[in-house]
Structure formats: C-alpha cells, structure tokens
Design a protein around this motif. Sequence first.
Motif, PDB file in Angstrom:
ATOM      1  N   ARG A  35       0.830  -1.209   0.000  1.00  0.00           N
ATOM      2  CA  ARG A  35       0.000   0.000   0.000  1.00  0.00           C
ATOM      3  C   ARG A  35       0.862   1.255   0.000  1.00  0.00           C
ATOM      4  NH1 ARG A  35      -3.453   3.229   3.543  1.00  0.00           N
ATOM      5  NH2 ARG A  35      -2.379   2.442   5.371  1.00  0.00           N
ATOM      6  N   HIS A  36       1.926   1.259   0.777  1.00  0.00           N
ATOM      7  CA  HIS A  36       2.833   2.409   0.799  1.00  0.00           C
ATOM      8  C   HIS A  36       3.467   2.633  -0.573  1.00  0.00           C
ATOM      9  CE1 HIS A  36       3.731   3.184   5.332  1.00  0.00           C
ATOM     10  NE2 HIS A  36       2.445   2.986   5.112  1.00  0.00           N
ATOM     11  N   SER A  37       3.833   1.545  -1.240  1.00  0.00           N
ATOM     12  CA  SER A  37       4.472   1.686  -2.555  1.00  0.00           C
ATOM     13  C   SER A  37       3.529   2.352  -3.546  1.00  0.00           C
ATOM     14  CB  SER A  37       4.900   0.309  -3.084  1.00  0.00           C
ATOM     15  OG  SER A  37       5.883  -0.265  -2.241  1.00  0.00           O
ATOM     16  N   VAL A  38       2.264   1.957  -3.515  1.00  0.00           N
ATOM     17  CA  VAL A  38       1.284   2.563  -4.416  1.00  0.00           C
ATOM     18  C   VAL A  38       0.992   4.005  -3.993  1.00  0.00           C
ATOM     19  CG1 VAL A  38      -1.057   2.397  -5.331  1.00  0.00           C
ATOM     20  CG2 VAL A  38       0.283   0.309  -4.922  1.00  0.00           C
ATOM     21  N   ALA A  39       0.929   4.240  -2.668  1.00  0.00           N
ATOM     22  CA  ALA A  39       0.597   5.576  -2.167  1.00  0.00           C
ATOM     23  C   ALA A  39       1.690   6.599  -2.465  1.00  0.00           C
ATOM     24  CB  ALA A  39       0.334   5.523  -0.662  1.00  0.00           C
ATOM     25  N   MET A 290      16.210  11.677   6.992  1.00  0.00           N
ATOM     26  CA  MET A 290      15.876  10.260   6.827  1.00  0.00           C
ATOM     27  C   MET A 290      14.474  10.191   6.219  1.00  0.00           C
ATOM     28  SD  MET A 290      17.314   7.301   7.491  1.00  0.00           S
ATOM     29  CE  MET A 290      17.008   5.587   7.927  1.00  0.00           C
ATOM     30  N   LYS A 291      14.388  10.049   4.933  1.00  0.00           N
ATOM     31  CA  LYS A 291      13.119  10.177   4.218  1.00  0.00           C
ATOM     32  C   LYS A 291      12.417   8.820   4.079  1.00  0.00           C
ATOM     33  CE  LYS A 291      13.813  14.581   3.580  1.00  0.00           C
ATOM     34  NZ  LYS A 291      13.039  15.580   4.372  1.00  0.00           N
ATOM     35  N   VAL A 292      11.720   8.430   5.137  1.00  0.00           N
ATOM     36  CA  VAL A 292      10.956   7.195   5.150  1.00  0.00           C
ATOM     37  C   VAL A 292       9.507   7.557   5.493  1.00  0.00           C
ATOM     38  CG1 VAL A 292      10.705   4.899   6.169  1.00  0.00           C
ATOM     39  CG2 VAL A 292      12.984   5.938   5.954  1.00  0.00           C
ATOM     40  N   PRO A 293       8.534   7.229   4.636  1.00  0.00           N
ATOM     41  CA  PRO A 293       7.144   7.627   4.893  1.00  0.00           C
ATOM     42  C   PRO A 293       6.688   7.287   6.303  1.00  0.00           C
ATOM     43  CG  PRO A 293       7.324   6.651   2.723  1.00  0.00           C
ATOM     44  CD  PRO A 293       8.667   6.460   3.378  1.00  0.00           C
ATOM     45  N   CYS A 294       5.875   8.178   6.866  1.00  0.00           N
ATOM     46  CA  CYS A 294       5.440   8.030   8.257  1.00  0.00           C
ATOM     47  C   CYS A 294       4.154   7.210   8.341  1.00  0.00           C
ATOM     48  CB  CYS A 294       5.232   9.409   8.872  1.00  0.00           C
ATOM     49  SG  CYS A 294       4.856   9.349  10.644  1.00  0.00           S
ATOM     50  N   THR A 295       3.981   6.532   9.466  1.00  0.00           N
ATOM     51  CA  THR A 295       2.785   5.719   9.701  1.00  0.00           C
ATOM     52  C   THR A 295       1.862   6.338  10.749  1.00  0.00           C
ATOM     53  OG1 THR A 295       3.974   4.414  11.361  1.00  0.00           O
ATOM     54  CG2 THR A 295       3.992   3.588   9.095  1.00  0.00           C
ATOM     55  N   ALA A 296       2.019   7.635  11.014  1.00  0.00           N
ATOM     56  CA  ALA A 296       1.209   8.281  12.052  1.00  0.00           C
ATOM     57  C   ALA A 296      -0.264   8.359  11.684  1.00  0.00           C
ATOM     58  CB  ALA A 296       1.743   9.682  12.346  1.00  0.00           C
ATOM     59  N   TYR A 297      -0.632   7.980  10.479  1.00  0.00           N
ATOM     60  CA  TYR A 297      -2.042   8.002  10.080  1.00  0.00           C
ATOM     61  C   TYR A 297      -2.883   7.035  10.887  1.00  0.00           C
ATOM     62  CZ  TYR A 297      -0.137   4.091   7.377  1.00  0.00           C
ATOM     63  OH  TYR A 297       0.510   2.941   7.011  1.00  0.00           O
ATOM     64  N   HIS A 360       8.376   0.270   4.097  1.00  0.00           N
ATOM     65  CA  HIS A 360       8.934   1.057   2.994  1.00  0.00           C
ATOM     66  C   HIS A 360       9.859   0.142   2.202  1.00  0.00           C
ATOM     67  CE1 HIS A 360      11.726   4.452   1.518  1.00  0.00           C
ATOM     68  NE2 HIS A 360      10.631   4.490   0.805  1.00  0.00           N
ATOM     69  N   ALA A 361       9.430  -0.227   0.993  1.00  0.00           N
ATOM     70  CA  ALA A 361      10.149  -1.246   0.224  1.00  0.00           C
ATOM     71  C   ALA A 361      11.612  -0.887   0.016  1.00  0.00           C
ATOM     72  CB  ALA A 361       9.456  -1.462  -1.120  1.00  0.00           C
ATOM     73  N   ALA A 362      11.899   0.379  -0.291  1.00  0.00           N
ATOM     74  CA  ALA A 362      13.284   0.790  -0.541  1.00  0.00           C
ATOM     75  C   ALA A 362      14.135   0.624   0.712  1.00  0.00           C
ATOM     76  CB  ALA A 362      13.318   2.238  -1.026  1.00  0.00           C
ATOM     77  N   ARG A 368      18.301  -4.793   4.547  1.00  0.00           N
ATOM     78  CA  ARG A 368      18.226  -6.246   4.644  1.00  0.00           C
ATOM     79  C   ARG A 368      19.516  -6.866   4.134  1.00  0.00           C
ATOM     80  NH1 ARG A 368      12.970  -8.889   2.359  1.00  0.00           N
ATOM     81  NH2 ARG A 368      12.292  -8.396   4.481  1.00  0.00           N
ATOM     82  N   VAL A 369      19.933  -7.949   4.759  1.00  0.00           N
ATOM     83  CA  VAL A 369      21.040  -8.766   4.264  1.00  0.00           C
ATOM     84  C   VAL A 369      20.504 -10.168   4.063  1.00  0.00           C
ATOM     85  CG1 VAL A 369      22.807  -7.388   5.384  1.00  0.00           C
ATOM     86  CG2 VAL A 369      21.844  -9.352   6.575  1.00  0.00           C
ATOM     87  N   PRO A 370      21.188 -11.005   3.297  1.00  0.00           N
ATOM     88  CA  PRO A 370      20.680 -12.360   3.065  1.00  0.00           C
ATOM     89  C   PRO A 370      20.413 -13.094   4.367  1.00  0.00           C
ATOM     90  CG  PRO A 370      22.516 -11.881   1.601  1.00  0.00           C
ATOM     91  CD  PRO A 370      22.437 -10.731   2.568  1.00  0.00           C
ATOM     92  N   TRP A 371      19.381 -13.944   4.344  1.00  0.00           N
ATOM     93  CA  TRP A 371      18.992 -14.628   5.586  1.00  0.00           C
ATOM     94  C   TRP A 371      20.118 -15.493   6.129  1.00  0.00           C
ATOM     95  CZ3 TRP A 371      19.143 -19.876   6.100  1.00  0.00           C
ATOM     96  CH2 TRP A 371      19.210 -20.636   4.922  1.00  0.00           C
ATOM     97  N   GLU A 372      21.015 -15.936   5.263  1.00  0.00           N
ATOM     98  CA  GLU A 372      22.116 -16.750   5.754  1.00  0.00           C
ATOM     99  C   GLU A 372      22.971 -15.985   6.764  1.00  0.00           C
ATOM    100  OE1 GLU A 372      21.111 -18.158   1.626  1.00  0.00           O
ATOM    101  OE2 GLU A 372      21.508 -16.243   2.595  1.00  0.00           O
TER     102      GLU A 372
END
Length: 387
Positions: A35-39, A290-297, A360-362, A368-372
Amino acid sequence: MFKLGLRSLFGDRLRSSARLQELAKQVENRVERYRHSVALLFPGLIRPKHYKIMIAVTSDCNARCHGCRYGRDFMASKRLSWPMLRDLLEDAAAAGFHSIRLYGGEPLLHPDLARTVAECRALGMRPYVTTNAALLDRRIDELVAAGLRDVTVGFYGVGKDYDDYTQRPGLFERVEQGIAAVRQRHGDLVQLQMNWLLMRPTASVPAFREARRFAERYGMTMRIDLIHYSLPYFQEGEARWLQFQPEDRRRIELVVEELLRVKGEDSRLLQHSFEGLRSIPDWLLKGPDMKVPCTAYDMIWVGADGTVQLCYVTFRLGNLHETRLSELLRRPDYRAAARNAFQLNCPNCHCSSNERIMRHAASVRRYRVPWETDGRRARMAREGSER
C-alpha cells in the motif's frame, strides 16, 4: 480495516503466542508495504486508520529527566479529568480504536488511572501504561484488578546512570522495587517491556548489556528508543549533549552490532526487526533527512491539557475542552493530516522507526542482508553463549 481487524479480533491470542505475533507482523508489513508503494504515486490512498491513541493523562512527574520538559514547563500542572477521559474513551471505542496508551508525565500520579483502565477494558479496547515504575509497588494491584496486562517502562540505565539522567538520587532503587513487585505479586500475568533510551551519554555495549541483564532478571522484553530531536516536550540538553554527532557513528555501530547479535540469539527479547536495528545509525545521525514515509495516520495523540493532534509532534486537530473527539475525527483536516504525515510534510521525527522501515520497500532492501547472514549470526551467538 485489515490491520484493525487482525489486532482487535485476535489480540488476546496474538498476545499469548510470540510466534503468532511475529507472523501477524510479517503479514501486516507485507500488506502495508504494498500500500505504501502505491501511495507514493497516489497519496490519496492514505486515509486515517483508527487503531491507537496515545493519552498523556497528566503532565505531573516525579522525575526531572534531562531530556524531558514534562512536570516543568510543558503543559505544567495539567491533568485530564475523569469526565473528559470517559468521553474520550467512549468516542475512541465507537470509532474503532483498539490500542490505548496511557502515559504522562507519570501516569501513576493520576488518581483515576485504574478507573481509566477499567473503562478501556469495558469498551473492548486494550490499554497499556508507560511509566517510570517508581510507584508500581503501590498501584499495580488496583491496575491489574482493573484489567491492566501490559506495562512499558522508560529506562535510562542501571543504578547511577538512571539516577543521573532523572536527576533523582535513589530513584532507580524504587524503580527496581516497583518492577519486582509486579513479578512477585502477579507473575507472568502482566507483560513488561523495557524501553531503553539510546542516547549519547550511555551509548555503549556495556551499558546495553547491563540493561539486558536487568530486563532478563524480571522477564521483560526490550525496545530501543532513540533520543529525540523534534518532540515538543523533549529537550536536547545543554549544548545538545544528549544528541549524537557525526563522530559518534562508530560508537552507535558497535551498539547496533551488539543488538543484532542479541536479536539473533533471542528474537523475542528485542521488539525490532533486523532491518529496523540496522537503520538506527542513520536515524540518529541523519535526523529529518531520513526520508521514510510516516505511519502516524493510524494514531491520535491527546495531551494533558486536552490538545488533540494526529501525532506527538504536529498536526493539531483541536482541544477536548472545546470539541469532542467524535467531531474532530469527522473533519477534513484530520484526513489531510494523515496524508501530510505520510508525505513527511512535517518536522519528520523518528517515531515508529522500525515500523516505518518495514513498510517502505526501498528501506527494506537497503537494510536487509541475506537470511544466511542472520542465521550465521544466530548460530555464532548460541555457540558463544555455550562457551
């Protein structure tokens, strides 16, 4: 509605199972990430979500923390009356809010706190109290009888570190007495969470390890709070001595490396994702950049003087002395505030940093690092503890 339904309908079951809690978080984060990606392309998709309300029931406090203005010059000597709290909770329940945070100041100083907890439970909402714990030994019995099952404790270090930050010699001893009283009288019925403040004076691996030992002694989970820079009731200390500087990056990274090791060793202890932990140095040093969309909604903040805002920092909606919450929620400026928060048309604080990263997908890709890697980290932690 998905998020609200999942947490409210299955809240008790999720609360009793760490595995179900983690699964629910993963599902919600995936849905919200999409939803954030589309928004980001169509901001109109962002609507207010009635999930949590943060209520500062009183501005009075029995500590004088270096980084806090409550109890001094922020809403000095203000307290929400019982009739106002009752109306607020009725409106919140009718609107579909589920999670109610009762804090301050120091909420245990409010004479109607247990009554407020009982009203939350009667209305089908889940209350939790954020406290410094110094008065828990006196009030925990009436709060548990009223239905309280969740307590979060602001934590600033062990022993002298705590007393120095709160400017109250001997306060830490009372804090430990309060936390011990919860466990001695009510066992595991009450979930306790330590909110350890990561700030410049005590940012070290030994300081965190001391806090962890304390948390484990009393069966507490841990959450890492980041020293703030935009809360109206926070202050940065003389010459910003509580705030991190660019030259502190390595100090922060060492603490984060320890956090990641602990997370790999016991995923239930730290209430963060690996990605959220890895993002901490950037949140502390980049600040508003730090530009990460907020979830305060999905929240509402209520101050001890009746002020109602979308969040802790900004987007004022009105005051309960003049207008009931039910009316404020119908106004167009409430819907506009939700969109503006998501788009960071605000001071851009780091509240809910972990949740924001995971939706936030980006940011997920960046941190993230590989699960290993995390699997290897967990195995190394277990092997080290066995030695």
